[in-house]
Design a protein around this motif. Sequence first.
Motif: not given
Lengths: 183, 132, 723
Positions: C314-321, C356-360
């Motif tokens: 999730m963190f990775v996703i948020a960061l990449v986003g 948004a998805c990355g932070v839930g």
Amino acid sequence: MEVKGAQILFYYVLAFFVLIMAVSLIRARSAVHAALYLMGTLIGTAGLFLLLHAEFVAGAQILIYVGGVVVLFIFVIMLVNVREEVTEATRLFTRQEVVAWVLVGAMTVATIIALRREANLLPSAVAPAEETALAFSEDTQQVGSALYTRAALPFEIASLLLLVAIVGSVLLARTRRQEETFD
Amino acid sequence: MSGDMLGWALQETTSLVSRFLEGLAAPKGVVDFLVLSFMLFAIGVLGVLSRRNILIIFMSIELILNAANLNFVAFTRYWQAMGRISENMGHVFVIFIIVVAAAEAVIGLGILIALYRNRRTVAIDEINLLKW
Amino acid sequence: MLKMIWLIPALPFLSALFLGIFGRTMKLSERTISWIACGSVFLSLVLSVGAVYEFATSYWPTHGRPYLSSEAGGFPHSFTWVPGGEARVIFGPEAGKTVPLRIEWSYQLDQLSAVMILVVTFVGFWIHVFSIGYMRGDGGFYRFFAQMNLFMFMMLVLVMASNFLMMFVGWEGVGLCSYLLIGYYFHWNYAAYASKKAFIVNRVGDFGFLLAMFAIFSLFGTLHFTEVMELARSDAYLPSESFGAWGLASWIALGLFIGATGKSAQIPLYVWLPDAMAGPTPVSALIHAATMVTAGVYMVTRANVIFQKSPTMMFVIALVGVATAIWAASMGFTQTDIKKVLAYSTISQLGYMFLACGVGAFAAGIFHLYTHAFFKALMFLGAGSVIIALHHEMDMRRMGGLARFMPVTYRTFLVGWLAICGIPLFSGFFSKDEILWRTFSTDVIPGGRWLWMLGFLGAGMTAFYMTRLVALTFWGDPRFVVAGGSGTTHGHEAHAIHGVRESPRVMTIPLIVLAIGAAISGFVGWPKSLGGTNRFERWLEPVIWHPAQEDAVPAKLSGMEASVAEHHVAEYLLMLASVALAVGVMYTCATLYLRRRDRLEAIVRAIRPLYVASANKYWVDEFYEGVFVRRLVLGLSWFSWRADARGVDGGVNGSAVMTVFWSKVSGWFDLYVVDFLVNAIGAMTKLFSTLFRIAQTGFAQNYALVITTGLFLLTALYLILSW
């Protein structure tokens, strides 16, 4: 069946006559001469028949052969009318004359030698038949009766053959004009 | 030596001649007639094989037939002399040979006439259309 | 109506089939094609509305679970697509068990797919209508609409799929349609290149998706969403990981996210999207703004259970986003092609959705997807309108002052502009601020504040480059040269203005509709902090898993309420900050570009290296090209060349040589053997005939001689034998 006695002379005379006639026939230059030589041969042969007690056959030979066939030959010679042979220039013999001589010579020698040898094997007359010289020969009657009984069929066929030959010859020898007329 | 040779030769010759003359005077059996008929036959064959004129060839053929007739008659006489009196089929056969010879000559000559009318020759070596 | 949901994808598909097969041969008129194409999408829209309504009002209250079309029976509602054989579960508690790999083709309607089908059909329909005007006169009219309808079918399959594999079909299908439509002008080299690039980069992502799918099946023994999400919630199958840990859930999430990266153009697989602008503008609007690129976000939300099991991912996703958001925005500053600016803007906004998805906040991500579809499609269509009016001019340096000439386009574009900048009451404001707030306040992953800061920065950048676009295109003085005019480009002079006029109604009406949408669509997500109930989030509630809430003790409710009230203050502050930033940036940018050009140029000179880097897209494409593409392409081409030149040509030449050789042999044989025999027979015949014909003298006496000779020989033989 020996020819004894004085008839031996007849044998030799007739034999020589026939042979000389025959040789003359094949060496004849003119066809008419040849026909005459043929006639001589046939008459000589008829004599030999007589010597061999075949009277009917001798008669038939004279009548038919000499009286019919040779006359026929002469008539044909007349129709064909070959005159060139009389001249010197025409060849008489074909190219194979030599071969023919050789062949016939060989045949003759061989056959005569063979015949002479065989002659010893033939049974000679065991029972000497008493030959009574008949005033009349019964040969004609015997041949006649044989022709009408045992040899009846060949006799009829022979007559048919003659018929065919007559018709055929007429047909074969027609002239053009005759063919056009009758076709 | 030559005298012996000559004498031997003479002897041989005389014996030969005498034997020959004896033969001449011997009664003639069937073989003599056969020899005669064969010589006739040979002459006939010679004529057939070596003459150019067709007519003469025909005549030679008649010779041959005659020789055969002589043969038949000689043998008939022989058998009759041997004891078989009624053996005369030889004569009958001769009659038929004569008949056939006549018929054949008639037809043959008819053909010859037709041929002559077409080719104007009776030399057999000039009628060679079947030559290759 | 619910029973008819299978028609929703089927109608565009049938239309696509018909137009594709018969469009050319039947020489249908543009009118007919338009009616068929738009009609099928319209019917799908109507059915979608009806189905969602029925779902919401009657199905969900009674059943409380997603509607699967297999409930309605067999074909065409659903059918066994993969009858499948035995497969073995590898991981998890059922490891070693054999399960049948049975995949059903059935449609699932739940809250999430409901949102998606409404967005797709609504926006899709209006873009189809717009295309009637945009593609007028094009020779491939039928082909365009056939492919667009095919895309609609694929996209609807993607969002209505009931299992991963079927979704993958739609996934690949939209990739295919993207390829077809980007390469619509296939005679143009660049378009062909761009379409290839899009497809291949997509495929790289799909590899990750596939691996994740394999892992999911190996773990759960099924690929159906309902079953997978059910089983995924329990720790027995998919153990929850703590932040920093990396386990099975992280692997699966990684695979899925790589797929999402490819499809939704995140770092590092975003490079295809700017080049995808080579396709017609409606394509860019539909596929590369509103729908296809959002498929990644949809997929992540659909599998949110799995993602939430791995806080690391999730963190990775948020960061990449958020990184993508900033990265793309920075490139939007310097682009001169109007569509490219919008493309980078899309990439940037997608980054926000992933943030948004990355932070839930999955619902917030979907909310932004929904509002973004409206205003981005609107802006793309507006750009299309401008491009058509200026006779296919896409360079903003040759635009300007279009507000006067194209009022409707201008005003609707403004709505989109305001929406994307996050001006209150427009839709973008609600969605973007929701995301920013949830980022700031997230407890799913650490570093929310920092992420918020980057997002905040990105919002400012967004406002800047969008204002730049509007300023260059619509404000100021016209700089354009109409095609067929004098042909010289002057700086600020007016030229041959008479050619430029507003687009026809078939194009402006969709603009108006979408503008209305961009304006009011945010209201369904009116946040609680401002007094609303955030219907959007509540609507998506059943789809999103809330692990924390399950542990929460109901008695703490009051505490939660109190903490909520406390948070509101922070939220207000953040909202205010965003708005202030947006307004400030917009004003500054407008001033710079319109009045203080000299200032602008001074700034540009000052940051020249950055400017050049941004204008050159940070040389990412060149990097990829050099490191991967060149090697791969050259290697493959060399290999293929070798196989062809040596193998294939060798074979062909070899067979030719063989043929020649064999023909020679045959010839020799024929000549010397066969002919010899034949000639020999002839010669033999000749020989024998030459020999034998000697006998044919034609001379009768010869024959007589021969007969006599034979007679003689026979006699001799007889005599000799009997001697």
